[in-house]
Design a protein around this motif. Structure first.
Motif, mmCIF file in Angstrom:
data_model
loop_
_atom_site.group_PDB
_atom_site.id
_atom_site.type_symbol
_atom_site.label_atom_id
_atom_site.label_comp_id
_atom_site.label_asym_id
_atom_site.label_seq_id
_atom_site.Cartn_x
_atom_site.Cartn_y
_atom_site.Cartn_z
ATOM 1 N N TYR A 47 0.885 -1.147 -0.006
ATOM 2 C CA TYR A 47 0.012 0.145 -0.161
ATOM 3 C C TYR A 47 0.746 1.330 0.153
ATOM 4 C CZ TYR A 47 -4.553 -2.751 0.842
ATOM 5 O OH TYR A 47 -5.125 -3.517 0.929
ATOM 6 N N GLU A 50 2.286 1.779 -3.313
ATOM 7 C CA GLU A 50 1.218 2.403 -4.354
ATOM 8 C C GLU A 50 0.766 3.729 -4.052
ATOM 9 O OE1 GLU A 50 -2.139 -0.049 -3.874
ATOM 10 O OE2 GLU A 50 -1.265 -1.863 -5.019
ATOM 11 N N HIS A 54 1.671 6.247 -6.883
ATOM 12 C CA HIS A 54 0.435 6.397 -7.493
ATOM 13 C C HIS A 54 0.033 5.293 -8.628
ATOM 14 C CE1 HIS A 54 0.542 10.648 -5.905
ATOM 15 N NE2 HIS A 54 1.654 10.587 -6.713
ATOM 16 N N GLU A 58 -7.515 2.910 -8.746
ATOM 17 C CA GLU A 58 -7.871 4.188 -8.615
ATOM 18 C C GLU A 58 -9.191 4.508 -8.352
ATOM 19 O OE1 GLU A 58 -5.888 7.100 -8.905
ATOM 20 O OE2 GLU A 58 -4.030 5.761 -8.947
ATOM 21 N N VAL A 59 -9.613 5.133 -7.423
ATOM 22 C CA VAL A 59 -10.884 5.190 -6.727
ATOM 23 C C VAL A 59 -11.332 6.803 -6.698
ATOM 24 C CG1 VAL A 59 -12.849 4.735 -5.258
ATOM 25 C CG2 VAL A 59 -11.327 2.988 -5.794
ATOM 26 N N SER A 63 -8.281 8.102 -3.590
ATOM 27 C CA SER A 63 -7.244 7.414 -4.222
ATOM 28 C C SER A 63 -6.034 8.368 -3.684
ATOM 29 C CB SER A 63 -7.275 7.169 -5.587
ATOM 30 O OG SER A 63 -7.911 6.421 -5.512
ATOM 31 N N ASP A 64 -6.232 9.645 -3.240
ATOM 32 C CA ASP A 64 -5.138 10.301 -2.723
ATOM 33 C C ASP A 64 -4.178 9.738 -2.074
ATOM 34 O OD1 ASP A 64 -5.634 12.337 -0.101
ATOM 35 O OD2 ASP A 64 -7.263 10.707 -0.795
ATOM 36 N N ARG A 68 -4.050 6.720 1.129
ATOM 37 C CA ARG A 68 -3.481 5.538 0.914
ATOM 38 C C ARG A 68 -2.584 5.215 2.290
ATOM 39 N NH1 ARG A 68 -2.282 4.308 -5.518
ATOM 40 N NH2 ARG A 68 -4.515 3.899 -5.963
#
Length: 106
Positions: A47, A50, A54, A58-59, A63-64, A68
């Protein structure tokens, strides 16, 4: 590979802890907790990567990178709790064995 190592270590625990089967059970539970903790740490690291790169799912709206990283931190906290639970199981097994020896139950 991990399952093979886990099975071998479980057998070794059973052989080494022949007098106290309950102790072997507790140590097996502790090993299981530690394996779960390792999985959670790996997921938390994934995580974090990611969030830094980035990548990943992507939601919109969630998703910022800050969100995360918070999710990764929560995973890491859960992993630390699993490690503590595993250590508690090991200590419980040792205490149980000591109390049996003190009572002369062997």
């Amino acid at each position: 590979m991990k399952k093979l190592i886990m099975a071998a270590s479980a057998c070794a625990l059973l052989v080494a802890a022949n007098p106290g089967f309950s102790q072997a059970v507790q140590e097996g539970k502790a090993a299981k907790k530690e394996m779960k903790a390792e999985k959670k740490v790996a997921k938390a690291e994934e995580y974090k990567m990611e969030a830094k790169t980035h990548k990943g799912l992507e939601v919109k709206g969630i998703s910022d990178p800050k969100t995360r990283m918070a999710k990764a931190d929560r995973k890491m906290e859960k992993a630390e709790k699993k490690v503590l639970k595993g250590e508690a199981k090991e200590l419980k097994a040792v205490a149980k064995e000591k109390s049996k020896q003190a009572a002369g139950v062997n």
